[in-house]
Write a protein that holds these residues in place. Structure first.
Motif, mmCIF file in Angstrom:
data_model
loop_
_atom_site.group_PDB
_atom_site.id
_atom_site.type_symbol
_atom_site.label_atom_id
_atom_site.label_comp_id
_atom_site.label_asym_id
_atom_site.label_seq_id
_atom_site.Cartn_x
_atom_site.Cartn_y
_atom_site.Cartn_z
ATOM 1 N N ASN A 30 -0.592 1.498 -11.696
ATOM 2 C CA ASN A 30 -0.023 2.530 -10.829
ATOM 3 C C ASN A 30 -0.802 3.837 -10.926
ATOM 4 O O ASN A 30 -0.954 4.555 -9.938
ATOM 5 N N ASN A 42 0.694 -1.073 -2.406
ATOM 6 C CA ASN A 42 2.088 -0.845 -2.773
ATOM 7 C C ASN A 42 2.209 -0.608 -4.282
ATOM 8 O O ASN A 42 1.376 -1.081 -5.053
ATOM 9 N N HIS A 70 -4.155 4.713 1.135
ATOM 10 C CA HIS A 70 -2.709 4.473 0.996
ATOM 11 C C HIS A 70 -2.301 3.121 1.535
ATOM 12 O O HIS A 70 -1.400 2.991 2.336
ATOM 13 N N ARG A 71 -3.000 2.104 1.085
ATOM 14 C CA ARG A 71 -2.696 0.753 1.550
ATOM 15 C C ARG A 71 -2.038 -0.078 0.454
ATOM 16 O O ARG A 71 -1.566 -1.176 0.718
ATOM 17 N N ASP A 127 -3.259 -5.610 -2.259
ATOM 18 C CA ASP A 127 -2.395 -4.463 -1.972
ATOM 19 C C ASP A 127 -0.936 -4.683 -2.383
ATOM 20 O O ASP A 127 -0.069 -3.905 -2.033
ATOM 21 N N SER A 187 1.429 -6.826 -1.476
ATOM 22 C CA SER A 187 2.473 -7.147 -0.512
ATOM 23 C C SER A 187 3.426 -8.137 -1.172
ATOM 24 O O SER A 187 3.020 -8.925 -2.025
ATOM 25 N N SER A 188 4.674 -8.115 -0.732
ATOM 26 C CA SER A 188 5.625 -9.046 -1.348
ATOM 27 C C SER A 188 5.550 -10.427 -0.699
ATOM 28 O O SER A 188 5.864 -11.425 -1.321
ATOM 29 N N THR A 213 -1.362 -1.682 8.014
ATOM 30 C CA THR A 213 -1.208 -0.237 7.885
ATOM 31 C C THR A 213 -2.075 0.521 8.876
ATOM 32 O O THR A 213 -2.028 1.734 8.917
#
Lengths: 509, 1075
Positions: free
Chosen positions: A467, A480, A477-478, A88, A90-91, B875
């Motif tokens: 994207n 990024n 919508h999980r 997903d 994540s940073s 989430t």
């Protein structure tokens, strides 16, 4: 009597003291040491074998860091698992298990290669045969290049280590430019190409050959030719397609390898040991064997089930758990990319669903390396199937890619290569194949082989494709948005912590 | 054979040599006399020794004694337990009469201080003492158990509920990260090998020094706490030294002792889990929630019956999906066909325990002897968990002449521990807690065992009672401790002593898990095509180790009194210590070929799993000590030890360990004499340096085996490469301690006690520091970092009432704080890697060792929180899920929001003993506890995890969970159905505070009723252990439990609780008779 005692006891003390001190130099009883090893030819062969042993996690890593990162997997899970942040974007993934593993294993492999190179340069005469010493040196250099190329594609800038280091030295070694790193990789591979045999026989089959080194060097040139995305990643924006192509032609012209007309057969458990005796698709294999390791993963493979849920195995036969704890589903986008008549679809992806403990699961998962009649009885770490690290079909496809990028050759050659692949898949022929079409064909041909993320890197379309895919696939919508910094991974947190201030973290993490 | 070979190495010849050299001799100054007690009655069994020697005798029943000494200028020492010892200078007299006074103070006791003894009054270091009468009547099977709550600064953790298993002991906190924190044990002068001790899962894999040692054979225990006291043991003393003295014979007629007790033990605590109905309520809530989430958009409602749900899910008739469908029987009155099981109660029992021992002791001027045999048995409170121990002890001390003494002692023992794998993650007790309490009533208490299937809504573990019934795990351990010594007086006051000690431990463990307790019903059912070999799922292991320790020590001591005022004692010595460990282990592969054979010869294959390892180390030491007292007023003690260890880098094998301590007995000063209040006052101060060499045996770059597969016929190819980075500069871990203490006696010693302050700094830790992987390794052993422990200790004994009714209270309290001062280089923290994807432990500069490092849960999310957009984890969090603290204020909850929320070591530990005596009755009560520490319960990961399924059971407090915005529960437990995952957070954090009535013993002296002269003494008692107590560990059973390896890196051993048993509480009746 008294006098005698007075002399005797001090004397006894001195005697005792002297006789025991040498006992402080104890040598390990049950382990070899660097001082006692590297004496016979087989010691050096074992030293090189140990450097190969770090290849064993290579396919698992491709699945975890390349497949899961790409648009091939939509893996948001019920519980939070280690693959989620990879999937997903994540940073905060610097301490992620998979991110840590890649750095650690590859550098360990480099350490083992450096150790045996160092011993060969100092005690090489113990090998007895100059030919063998040179071959072992070439194998070690091939492996060092292999691990470094794996690293640079995941992490970008890296410290360059070309000899065994003390802790003090390691604590001072900073990251180098990707360009300097490539210099080492390329010179190692050129040495390997000049000094490795074309093929092996008997017990040596499976070692890196000249053609394995050529295939790898071609991949290196092609990776360098990819775009930079404005970051210090594997792509340098160089156009070295013409350097790659002759290497690929050399492999094709060797006659040692062949295009297997049966797709499923390439991954069959009965078509294992690599060229020249076995699987002619395999230019370079990571080899595994079942039945000797017991419960430890010493010789068996784990990668066949890394992307397969354990619930599926439970349905089949619940003896030893196999598979990932949860389902890591193949993306709908990938499934629908396949033509329904594409023979590769069901050879690659399990879509039939299954029922386990009364619960129905219909999400598709990868099964390219699964043969349900070959589930190991002893341990889930003990699957017996090789992983093809450089596949002959890929050599052909890479050649087509070089031509489409301007290397010498015609559109006809490109089309014939792509149609060879399509025909095997039961699909109709194409003409005037474009680069995007070639990459789309690669996606289906090499799905579950860990190639996707690097293909996206090289294509220049990584950000756009990812994207766009998120827009359609990510109904929960999980995920990024993917930005250029995410083309590579962060430097693992453990490395930043080990030597504070020594390394700079990759941008965006 | 090995020990003989070792003997021949030239290091231990002295013993034999000196036996040949010395004939018997010479000086004869005859002394006789009589000893009387306070009431002027003849006092028998008083020890009379020539000061500075072992020459001695004891008084007969008439109080009389006879002894030959060197000259009329010698000093005799009279001592008896409970009485002040007296020193009498002969001044040429041949006849001496002495009267003894009951000891008002332990100051007159003799204390073992390592390579000798000292009067407590003259001790200048911090030394704590425990005498056997404090644990004689307790139902304990181990010596370490006896130490619980008895001494300030000595923290004993009972981290298991399995009988016979080792306790963990820390003296004055913990100062080391990687090199262990267990003390050195010395039995009758023999230092026992402290293998790398606690191996990270709470058990002592290579054995614990106290294994198989029978508490009945112990006379007393001393703990050397500060560096000055311990420095004589130098390189192994940094975690304190426990000196154990065993019983020896005394002069006089033979005494035959018979001891025995019988009783039972049972669990002292139960973790209330949801009962059947409560589990059904929760499961119904969760399944309905999942059903609504999945099919709500298709019109599903909670009221849908099974058929409606099946149709909506798309199941064929008769099929069930337990994720979304309820068992209709749950709502049927009486739950026909279902059984509600309380698994904890089902696997527990009242286990009988018994102990029987016989001893004979006695002696004459020439020979003293003590022999004893003992049988102890404890059936654990878990079915199938048992402990048996057979032990014997024999020692003989011979006075060959006035100046030549020698002796021999042997202590053979054999123990059997049955434990089919009860404690720890995924083991039987954890499963008994987790197992669904609702089961089919057709399978009895054996669900998913043999031909019984699993209840569809239950978890898939095999029934815990079945596993206890059929699985085998047995450890058999034989141990022999042996000592032989010789001692010769070379000159008045000058004694040479040599000892040879051997400790041989042989232990083997076998486990067997038959297929009937493994896997699912499919795998346990014969099928000629898919499952033709049922025993393929049977498994077994066999492992064995043998540890042989050989110690030779040679000492010269000189004791003299110069004039009247100068007491001087000198010691020089030398020691050689060799320790070897041989291990082997095999594991079955591919199941068994037979269901009737349980040894591994019936395994299908054991080829590639066998291992056989050996290692050894050598320690060579030289030591010296001077003890000096001027007028018994100004005291000085200083020691220096030099140790060389084979474990260290070639450049640093040897190191020196100095110490000095000073004492001032103020009450000997004129200005304090005759004060009404202060009867005894001593100030002490000390400084010393100790070491630790508790690392692996070798620091040479060894190679590991890393095989690969090669060949046209694929085969395993051997590969080898270095697996460590060598460090030739590696040296001792070093600790230096400052200690200041005061010993006092008030009101004519009615109140006595001591107070100590210490400041201990461990430096150059043997730390596996993280290094950049470019070195080829993730960790390298370096001398790096430092840890400081600061603490205070108070011990007070008050004789509240004396006379016909006696009441004595002893209190000990200790406080300890520790802090990491530095780590390697400029590293600021090490996050301990964790095998359970919930990293919870950190070593950070400025914080306590092993700090708990997790996200803090602050409450439960409300709609208001959601509206305000508080930080969420992942989430999927919604109203009713937990709310966490956003430490870094980045708007989301991640691992980066972890903070230090506690530390495992308690700040305070205490013990209070009250003893009452009236006529022949006595009552003693020991209360013990700790406070200030925390336990991060990994068991919570199994039974209280967010996102947990409905099958695993949860603690009873789950009935107070969040159920709806209008029924928010008690605020601790969030809603049962959640899908957002889990993060290591404070919901599993509990205080480790506890207070326990460890022991109550009530006894009666039967001599009041048995007036037979053949019976010297007789005592009847009842004793209750752990009967009352309270702790704050609501998510587990024992706040000190340690049973599961949490750290995934062996360099940072961290054990946690993942289903540890409660402590046993036991009740026994016992009888001791001496003839």
């Amino acid at each position: 009597m008294h006098t005698m005692k007075k002399i005797f006891f001090p004397a006894l003390f001195v005697l005792l003291a002297a006789s025991c001190t040498k006992d402080l130099n104890q040598i390990p009883i049950s382990s070899a040491t660097t001082a006692t090893f590297y004496k016979t030819p087989s010691d050096f062969i074992q030293g090189v074998n140990a450097a190969y042993a770090d290849l064993r996690g290579y396919p698992d890593r491709l699945l975890n860091l390349s497949e899961i990162r790409s648009d091939n997997i939509y893996g948001v899970s019920v519980a939070v698992r280690d693959w989620d942040p990879i999937n997903d974007f994540s940073s905060g993934i610097a301490s992620n298990t998979y991110v840590e593993e890649g750095w650690n294993t590859d550098f360990n492999g480099i350490f083992r290669a450096n150790t045996v190179l160092d011993q060969l340069s100092r005690n090489g005469s113990n090998v007895g045969s100059a030919n063998l010493a040179t071959r072992l040196q070439a194998e070690a250099k091939f492996l060092r290049a292999f691990y470094y190329f794996d690293l640079v594609r995941y992490y970008g800038k890296l410290p360059i280590v070309d000899h065994p280091m003390t802790v003090t030295e390691a604590n001072k070694l900073k990251q180098s430019d990707v360009t300097a790193l490539y210099d080492l990789i390329i010179s190692d591979l050129q040495f390997a190409i000049s000094n490795l045999p074309a093929s092996y026989t008997g017990v040596d089959v499976g070692r890196a050959s000249k053609y394995a080194a050529e295939g790898l060097l071609a991949q290196v040139y092609m990776a360098r030719s990819g775009p930079t995305y404005g970051i210090a990643g594997a792509g340098l924006g160089l156009s070295e397609w013409t350097l790659a192509q002759p290497l690929l032609d050399d492999i094709i012209g060797s006659g040692l390898f062949a295009f297997n007309p049966n797709f499923a057969n390439i991954f069959s458990y009965s078509n294992q040991s690599p060229t020249p005796t076995g699987n002619k698709e395999a230019v370079f294999d990571v080899m595994y064997l079942t039945g000797v390791s017991g419960t430890a993963s010493t010789y068996g493979a784990t990668y066949p089930w890394v992307l397969t849920p354990s619930g599926y195995f439970t349905t089949l036969k619940d003896t030893k758990s196999n598979g990932s704890l949860e389902i890591i589903p193949v993306s709908q986008d990938l499934v629908s990319d396949f033509d329904s008549t594409d023979l590769r679809l069901h050879a690659t992806i399990y879509t039939a669903g299954y029922t386990n403990a009364g619960s129905t699961e219909n999400r598709p998962f990868f099964k390219k390396y699964l043969d349900v009649t070959k589930i190991p009885t002893t341990s889930r770490f003990d699957w017996g199937i090789n992983f093809i690290a450089i596949r002959y079909t890929d050599v052909l496809m890479m050649k087509a890619e070089c031509i489409l990028n301007g290397a010498p050759g015609s559109q006809t050659t490109v089309d014939s290569i792509v149609n060879l692949v399509r025909t095997r898949a039961g699909l109709g022929a194409m003409t005037g194949v474009t680069l995007p079409q070639l990459f789309n064909e690669r996606r289906k041909e090499f799905a579950d082989e860990g190639s996707r993320w690097f293909d996206l890197q090289r294509s220049g379309q990584l950000l756009a494709i990812m994207n766009n895919w998120i827009g359609t696939e990510d109904v929960q919508h999980r995920i990024n948005p993917v930005v250029a910094n995410y083309v590579i991974y962060p430097v693992p947190q453990s490395q930043l912590d080990a030597a504070p201030g020594l390394y700079t973290q990759n941008l965006g993490y | 054979m090995k020990s003989i070979a070792l003997l021949q190495r030239g290091c231990v010849l002295s013993f034999l040599l000196f036996l040949c050299l010395f004939s018997f001799s010479q000086q004869n100054f005859h002394v006789s006399g009589k000893v009387l007690d306070e009431t002027a009655k003849p006092f028998g069994n008083v020890t009379v020794t020539l000061k500075g020697t072992r020459t001695g005798t004891s008084t007969g029943v008439d109080g009389g004694f006879e002894l030959n000494v060197f000259s009329g200028g010698d000093v005799l020492v009279f001592s008896a337990v409970g009485y002040e010892s007296r020193e009498v200078r002969l001044n040429g007299r041949h006849d001496v009469s002495v009267s003894m006074k009951i000891s008002g103070s332990s100051l007159s006791d003799v204390v073992v201080v390592g390579y000798g003894t000292q009067k407590r009054a003259n001790v200048t270091g911090a030394v704590a003492t425990l005498k056997a009468d404090a644990f004689d009547d307790r139902p304990i099977t181990r010596v370490d158990q006896a130490l619980v709550g008895q001494m300030a600064g000595v923290t004993v953790k009972q981290n298991t509920g399995i009988p016979g298993k080792a306790f963990s002991i820390q003296v004055r906190g913990s100062g080391s990260i990687s090199a262990g924190n267990e003390p050195l044990y010395v039995v009758d002068g023999m230092p026992l090998t402290n293998n790398s001790s606690n191996t990270g899962n709470g058990s002592f894999v290579g054995g614990n020094p106290m294994d198989n040692i029978n508490p009945n054979d112990i006379e007393n225990i001393e703990v050397l706490k500060d560096a000055a006291a311990a420095a004589i043991y130098g390189s192994r003393a940094s975690n304190g030294v426990v000196l154990i003295t065993t019983r020896h014979g005394k002069n006089g007629k033979p005494v035959i002792g018979v001891t025995g007790y019988a009783g039972y033990n049972e669990a002292s605590k139960k973790l209330q889990m949801l009962n059947g109905q409560q589990w059904i309520d929760r499961a119904t809530e969760m399944i309905n929630a999942a059903y609504l989430v999945k099919y709500g958009s298709a019109g599903a409602t909670v009221a849908d019956d099974a058929a409606t749900r099946a149709a909506l899910i798309g199941l064929a008739p008769g099929q069930v999906n337990v994720q979304y469908m309820l068992d209709p029987r749950w709502a049927t009155p009486g739950h026909p066909g279902l059984e509600f099981a309380d698994w904890q109660s089902l696997i527990e029992r009242k286990g009988p325990m018994q102990n029987a021992g016989i001893s004979a002791s006695g002696g004459s001027d020439a020979v003293r002897y003590y022999m004893a045999g003992n049988y102890a048995r404890q059936d654990g409170f878990i079915k199938g968990v048992d402990y048996k121990e057979y032990s014997a002890r024999a020692n003989v001390d011979i006075n060959a002449s006035k100046i030549l003494h020698f002796g021999i002692a042997v202590m053979p023992s054999y123990s059997i521990t049955d434990d089919p794998g009860v404690e720890g993650k995924d083991n039987i007790f954890h499963q008994a807690l987790s197992m669904s309490p609702v089961q089919e009533d057709t399978v009895g208490d054996f669900p998913n065992i043999g031909k019984n299937a699993q209840y569809l809504w239950s978890n898939s573990t095999n029934g815990p009672l079945g596993k206890l019934t059929y699985n085998i795990g047995q450890t058999k351990r034989a141990r022999t401790l042996g000592t032989i010594y010789g001692e010769v007086q070379l000159y008045k006051g000058l004694v040479f002593r040599t000892t040879v000690n051997v400790d041989n431990v042989n232990s083997n463990t076998s486990t067997y898990v038959p297929y009937i307790t493994a896997g699912s019903i499919v795998a346990r059912t014969f099928n000629p095509t898919t499952n033709p070999n049922l025993t393929a799922a049977t498994s077994g292991t066999y492992s064995n180790y043998r540890r042989l320790t050989l110690v030779n020590e040679n000492t010269l001591t000189y004791n003299t009194v110069m004039g009247e005022d100068h007491n001087l004692s000198l010691l020089v010595g030398q020691a050689y210590n060799k320790d070897r460990l041989d291990q082997m282990g095999i594991t079955s592969v591919g199941g068994f070929t037979s269901a009737s054979i349980q040894t591994l010869n019936a395994a299908a294959n054991i080829g590639f799993t066998g291992n056989n390892l050996s290692s050894q180390n050598v320690l060579i030491s030289y030591f010296s000590r001077v003890q000096y007292a001027y007028k018994h007023k100004y005291l000085l003690s200083a020691s220096l030890r030099r140790d060389g260890s084979s474990r260290f880098g070639a450049n640093n094998q040897y190191a020196n360990f100095p110490s000095v301590s000073l004492g001032w007995r103020m009450t000997e000063e004129d200005f304090l004499k005759g004060l009404p209040v202060v009867s005894d006052l001593k100030l002490r101060g000390s400084y010393g340096v100790n070491g630790s060499n508790n690392i692996g045996d070798y620091d040479i770059p060894t190679l590991g085996s890393y095989g690969y597969v090669l060949g046209s016929t694929q085969a395993a190819a051997i590969g080898q490469a270095p697996n460590v980075i060598s460090n030739p500069n590696l040296k001792w871990e070093r600790s230096q301690t400052y200690d200041a203490g005061i010993d006092f006696g008030l009101f004519n010693n009615r109140i006595t006690g001591s107070f100590d302050y210490y400041n201990k700094l461990n430096t150059q830790l043997l730390l596996n520091v993280p290094v950049p992987e470019v070195s080829g390794q993730q960790f390298a052993l370096q001398n790096a970092g430092s840890v400081r422990n600061i603490g205070q200790e108070l011990e007070i004994t008050s004789r509240n009432m004396i006379g016909r009714f006696e009441w004595t209270t002893s209190i000990n309290v200790s406080h300890n704080t520790n802090k990491i001062v530095a780590l390697y280089g400029n590293q600021n923290q090490i996050i301990i890697p964790n095998g359970f994807d919930v990293t919870d432990n950190i070593q950070r500069v400025g914080s306590p060792l092993n700090s708990i490092y997790v996200v803090k849960m602050t409450g439960i999310l409300t709609q208001d929180d959601m509206d305000k957009k508080v930080a969420l984890y992942g989430t999927g969090e919604t109203v009713g899920d937990p709310k966490y603290e956003d430490m870094n204020h980045d708007g989301v909850i991640t691992e980066a929001d972890k903070q230090i929320v506690g530390h495992p070591n308690p700040n305070y530990t205490y013990g209070i003993t009250n003893v009452f005596r009236y006529k022949g009755f006595d009552l003693s009560v020991l209360v013990q506890g700790q406070s200030g520490g925390s336990v991060y319960s990994l068991l919570g990961r199994a039974i209280t995890r967010t996102g947990q399924g409905f099958t695993d059971n949860a603690p009873e407090f789950y009935i107070h969970r969040w159920k709806s915005p209008s029924d928010v529960g008690a605020g601790r437990v969030s809603k049962a159905y959640s899908t957002f995952g889990f993060v290591a957070n404070t919901d599993w954090l509990y205080s480790s505070d506890y207070i326990r009535v460890r022991n109550i013993t009530f006894g009666y002296n039967l001599k009041h009723v048995i007036r037979v002269s053949a019976v010297r003494s007789a005592r009847l008692y009842v004793s209750a252990e752990n009967f009352f107590g309270h702790d704050k560990y609501y998510g587990g059973l024992n706040p000190e439990a340690a049973n599961t390896t949490i750290s995934s890196n062996s360099a940072y051993p961290e054990a946690g609780d993942y289903g540890g048993l409660p402590l046993p509480k036991s009740f026994i009746v016992g009888l001791n008779i001496n003839f």
